[in-house]
Design a protein around this motif. Structure first.
Motif, mmCIF file in Angstrom:
data_model
loop_
_atom_site.group_PDB
_atom_site.id
_atom_site.type_symbol
_atom_site.label_atom_id
_atom_site.label_comp_id
_atom_site.label_asym_id
_atom_site.label_seq_id
_atom_site.Cartn_x
_atom_site.Cartn_y
_atom_site.Cartn_z
ATOM 1 N N HIS A 180 -6.335 -0.021 2.846
ATOM 2 C CA HIS A 180 -5.363 1.145 1.903
ATOM 3 C C HIS A 180 -4.846 1.705 2.612
ATOM 4 O O HIS A 180 -3.229 0.875 1.512
ATOM 5 C CB HIS A 180 -6.951 1.850 0.821
ATOM 6 N N ALA A 220 -2.305 -1.303 3.168
ATOM 7 C CA ALA A 220 -0.974 -1.372 1.547
ATOM 8 C C ALA A 220 -0.711 -0.314 1.251
ATOM 9 O O ALA A 220 0.633 -1.428 1.091
ATOM 10 C CB ALA A 220 -2.216 -2.082 1.370
ATOM 11 N N GLY A 221 -0.631 0.337 1.438
ATOM 12 C CA GLY A 221 0.107 1.325 0.946
ATOM 13 C C GLY A 221 1.142 1.268 1.357
ATOM 14 O O GLY A 221 2.617 1.807 0.939
ATOM 15 N N LEU A 235 -8.890 7.279 0.919
ATOM 16 C CA LEU A 235 -8.969 7.119 0.452
ATOM 17 C C LEU A 235 -7.572 8.414 -0.558
ATOM 18 O O LEU A 235 -6.688 7.667 -0.771
ATOM 19 C CB LEU A 235 -9.884 6.914 -0.738
ATOM 20 N N THR A 288 -4.487 8.796 1.583
ATOM 21 C CA THR A 288 -3.226 7.902 1.472
ATOM 22 C C THR A 288 -2.974 7.814 0.010
ATOM 23 O O THR A 288 -1.268 7.975 0.024
ATOM 24 C CB THR A 288 -4.071 6.225 1.274
#
Length: 223
Positions: free
Chosen positions: A123, A126-127, A204, A207
């Motif tokens: 995650h 990807a961010g 998460l 992020t």
């Protein structure tokens, strides 16, 4: 001498490894951002200069460290042992070469290359990728990572007048540097699983907060 700004929030477990890996000629400035685990004491015991940054926020800690630095060249490095200080001379060498070739202020970022299971959760990766692509479209850069390991000249960094005091600080730095015509590049650095509890990339929620802050910076730059 080169100053190394280490934003720090509860990194007592990681600091001994980080500070004992600091190369000769690199002076650590541990910027304590409200730690409650004795990070400041551990830093001082390992020879680091401790800078107090009572206003909470990653950008606030980076800004306080930049103001406290006195060396002509400054590096920024996370204090969580995810990045090896021994790689800092490579960034400074790349900075010297970049400025010698272009005659402009330079900024060198460490492009994180995962070295160990769980070093960079999907995650978070990807961010980061989405933000890097957006930045490249806006600023004309060719970066693949908005990594936290960086090298630049202190006076030039201070002159950028970066305003964000949260997780948008690294992105705003690149945006302002690109707008001012700096030469910007990245080199690969190993990215290890951090020591201790993660506050950003390992969670998460962290992020999401970082991406939100960076999107806000991008929106403000476009307005």
């Amino acid at each position: 001498m080169i100053d190394v700004v280490l934003p720090c929030l509860n990194e007592a477990r990681a600091l001994p490894w980080v500070l004992t890996r600091m190369p000769a000629g690199f002076r650590p400035l541990v910027v304590d951002n409200g730690s409650t685990d004795g990070s400041a004491r551990v830093a001082a015991e390992h020879g680091a200069r401790v800078v107090d940054a009572p206003v909470r926020g990653f950008g606030a800690a980076c800004h306080a460290g930049l103001l406290a630095a006195t060396a002509a060249t400054v590096c920024v490095l996370d204090a969580d042992a995810s990045l090896d200080p021994a790689e800092l001379p490579r960034l400074v060498a790349a900075l010297d070469a970049l400025e010698a070739a272009g005659g402009r202020p330079g900024l060198v970022l460490g492009r994180r290359r995962p070295a160990g299971r769980g070093a960079w959760p999907p995650h978070a990766r990807a961010g980061n990728a989405v933000l890097a692509r957006t930045l490249n479209r806006r600023a004309g850069t060719r970066l693949r990572d908005l990594g936290p390991m960086r090298a630049a000249r202190r006076a030039a960094l201070a002159g950028l007048d970066v305003r964000d005091r949260r997780f948008g600080y690294p992105l705003e730095t690149v945006l302002r540097a690109a707008a001012d015509g700096w030469a910007i590049t990245e080199i690969d650095v190993a990215y290890r699983p951090r020591t201790g509890e993660s506050k950003v990339t390992g969670t998460l929620g962290g992020t999401v907060r970082a991406v939100r802050d960076m999107r806000r910076v991008l929106a403000e730059a476009a307005s």
